[in-house]
Enzyme design. Structure first.
Site, PDB file in Angstrom:
ATOM      1  CD  GLU A 177       7.802  17.794  -1.924  1.00 26.38           C
ATOM      2  OE1 GLU A 177       8.896  18.333  -2.137  1.00 26.38           O
ATOM      3  OE2 GLU A 177       7.579  17.080  -0.930  1.00 26.38           O
ATOM      4  CG  ASN A 219       2.581  12.796  -3.393  1.00 28.20           C
ATOM      5  OD1 ASN A 219       1.563  12.502  -2.759  1.00 28.20           O
ATOM      6  ND2 ASN A 219       3.802  12.670  -2.892  1.00 28.20           N
ATOM      7  CG  HIS A 255       5.103  14.881   5.591  1.00 30.16           C
ATOM      8  ND1 HIS A 255       5.577  13.653   6.029  1.00 30.16           N
ATOM      9  CD2 HIS A 255       5.281  14.889   4.247  1.00 30.16           C
ATOM     10  CE1 HIS A 255       6.047  12.972   4.996  1.00 30.16           C
ATOM     11  NE2 HIS A 255       5.868  13.686   3.897  1.00 30.16           N
ATOM     12  CD  GLU A 283       5.435  11.761   0.742  1.00 29.41           C
ATOM     13  OE1 GLU A 283       6.146  12.447   1.502  1.00 29.41           O
ATOM     14  OE2 GLU A 283       5.560  11.778  -0.498  1.00 29.41           O
ATOM     15  CG  ASP A 285       5.559  11.965   8.921  1.00 30.91           C
ATOM     16  OD1 ASP A 285       5.041  13.081   8.655  1.00 30.91           O
ATOM     17  OD2 ASP A 285       6.661  11.615   8.467  1.00 30.91           O
TER      18      ASP A 285
HETATM   19  C1  XIL Z   1      12.264  11.727   2.332  1.00 29.99           C
HETATM   20  C2  XIL Z   1      12.813  10.396   2.821  1.00 29.99           C
HETATM   21  O1  XIL Z   1      11.981   9.909   3.830  1.00 29.99           O
HETATM   22  C3  XIL Z   1      14.225  10.575   3.347  1.00 29.99           C
HETATM   23  O2  XIL Z   1      14.793   9.305   3.648  1.00 29.99           O
HETATM   24  C4  XIL Z   1      15.093  11.281   2.312  1.00 29.99           C
HETATM   25  O3  XIL Z   1      16.372  11.552   2.870  1.00 29.99           O
HETATM   26  C5  XIL Z   1      14.438  12.585   1.885  1.00 29.99           C
HETATM   27  O4  XIL Z   1      13.133  12.323   1.395  1.00 29.99           O
HETATM   28  N1  XIL Z   1       8.227  14.389   0.675  1.00 29.99           N
HETATM   29  C6  XIL Z   1       8.432  13.341  -0.186  1.00 29.99           C
HETATM   30  C7  XIL Z   1       9.313  12.214   0.212  1.00 29.99           C
HETATM   31  O5  XIL Z   1       7.793  13.291  -1.240  1.00 29.99           O
HETATM   32  O6  XIL Z   1       9.966  11.615  -0.881  1.00 29.99           O
HETATM   33  C8  XIL Z   1      10.327  12.637   1.257  1.00 29.99           C
HETATM   34  O7  XIL Z   1      11.025  11.487   1.686  1.00 29.99           O
HETATM   35  C9  XIL Z   1       9.627  13.330   2.389  1.00 29.99           C
HETATM   36  C10 XIL Z   1       8.918  14.571   1.922  1.00 29.99           C
END
Ligand code: XIL
Length: 389
Positions: A177, A219, A255, A283, A285
């Site tokens: 990020e 990432n 996401h 990641e 969802d």
């Molecule tokens: C999130 C986790 O799922 C949570 O448990 C934590 O409190 C915050 O981070 N992008 C990422 C992940 O790269 O590491 C994040 O994970 C979600 C967004």
């Protein structure tokens, strides 16, 4: 077209029968273990087994508090997935809460679990503005430490962590990020210490020195959508490649949210891959509103679930279609442990994963299973991690 629930139910039943026959592991019958097995057993209709057939790793983020203590959670993690990502326990805040003292225990446990279950590990994450220990920065953007100190600290952090896990990590998220939502470089402590994005090349070089065999990834989120952010990251990684910085891949967090249109994901995966990089969905969802004003549809209505099924299917199919897409990793599997309700609460969103609160598969699970079951013609992945396991 058939309604998804109907066709999915039929396919799922067929595949499940195959699983019992072929793997012998979906049966609940007690009895002696089959003599042959040195291999890890998982059902032939599991996501990982179906992904195996085209060399595609199917992953999950893992909540290490549940792993080991929650039998169903642990079984599903082992049976369904061929790669695991620590959801939190490899982040700087967790591995070095007090300056100079490492705590690898939880991450080591996950690595051991993965080895036992023939899974590969995505290491997450080395350089980020978030979840830093408070002795380093409370918000990721400000710090009391000097630029020279920050540079030395980041180098040591990367070297120590990558060496600790050397040989055990398949893909490292080296930098996470680094751009904000408009595609501008994020003005975090690393950007400020280096006076620019130079920290990224340094981070990849240090990581590569510490474990030359690990695949090194950049990432980020929203790379799925063509636009300023995706373009900025594209330009960055193209430049890194031209400068022979050891970057192997780009992770698309994925996401997704049903209130936005489905992104131009496959084309974006492909254009990054065309730079000579691996890509991965890291990641995924699919969140939706779980509370809505009166008279509006909520996810308890079938409509939201249909939208989610469609998003899951398209997200997976985008990866399937791109040969360089080497893993598809949802950010967990069970709604109960998802980060979404805690982060997106105004208005409240959730229901973003594919197992419910009782750890039973939801319709979204069967969509993924069906897409994988039907994907025999998708290009077979190549390279480390693509083989059968
Ligand atoms: C999130 C986790 O799922 C949570 O448990 C934590 O409190 C915050 O981070 N992008 C990422 C992940 O790269 O590491 C994040 O994970 C979600 C967004």
């Amino acid at each position: 077209m058939l309604r998804p629930a109907l066709s999915i139910g039929l396919v799922s039943a067929t595949v499940l029968l195959g699983g019992v026959t072929l793997a012998g592991s979906a049966s609940a019958e007690p009895g002696p273990a089959p003599a042959q097995s040195q291999a890890v057993k998982y059902p032939a209709d599991s996501l990982r087994a179906l992904g195996d057939r085209i060399g595609l790793r199917i992953g999950t983020a893992v909540n290490t508090d549940e792993l080991g203590s929650n039998a169903d959670y642990t079984r599903i993690t082992a049976e369904q997935f061929s790669t695991v990502t620590p959801e939190n326990v490899m982040k700087w805040q967790l591995v070095e809460p007090n300056r100079g003292t490492y705590d690898w225990a939880a991450a080591d446990r996950l690595v051991a679990f993965a080895k036992k279950n023939k899974q590969l590990v995505r290491g997450h994450t080395l350089v980020w503005h978030s979840q830093l220990p408070t002795w380093l920065s409370s918000d990721g953007y400000t710090t009391t430490l000097s630029n020279d100190e920050l540079k030395a600290l980041l180098k040591k952090h990367i070297q120590d962590q990558v060496k600790h896990f050397r040989g055990d990590i398949w893909q490292w998220d080296v930098v996470n990020e680094a751009f904000d939502d408009d595609g501008q470089p994020r003005q975090d402590i690393w950007y400020k210490a280096w006076g620019g994005l130079g920290y990224i090349a340094d981070a990849f070089r240090w990581a590569h020195e510490a474990d030359p065999k690990a695949l090194l990834f950049y990432n980020d989120y929203n790379l799925e959508f063509t636009g300023p952010k995706s373009n900025a990251v594209y330009d960055l990684v193209k430049t890194l490649k031209a400068q022979r910085v050891p970057i192997d891949g780009v992770g698309f967090q994925g996401h997704l949210d049903t209130q936005y249109g489905f992104p131009d994901l496959q084309n974006n995966l492909q254009r990054f891959a065309d730079l000579g990089l691996k890509v991965a969905e890291t990641e995924v969802d699919v969140r939706t509103f779980t509370q809505a004003p009166p008279n509006e549809n909520t996810p308890t209505s079938p409509l939201a679930a249909y939208a989610q099924e469609s998003y899951w299917s398209r997200a997976l199919q985008a990866c399937l279609a791109v040969r360089e897409c080497i893993s598809f990793t949802p950010w967990g599997f069970a709604d109960t442990y998802s980060w979404i309700p805690g982060w997106f609460d105004d208005p409240q969103e959730g229901a973003a994963l594919f197992y419910d609160g009782n750890l039973q598969p939801k319709s979204q699970y069967y969509v993924l299973q069906q897409d994988l079951a039907l994907a025999a013609g998708a290009p077979h992945r190549s390279g480390p991690g693509a083989g059968r396991h």
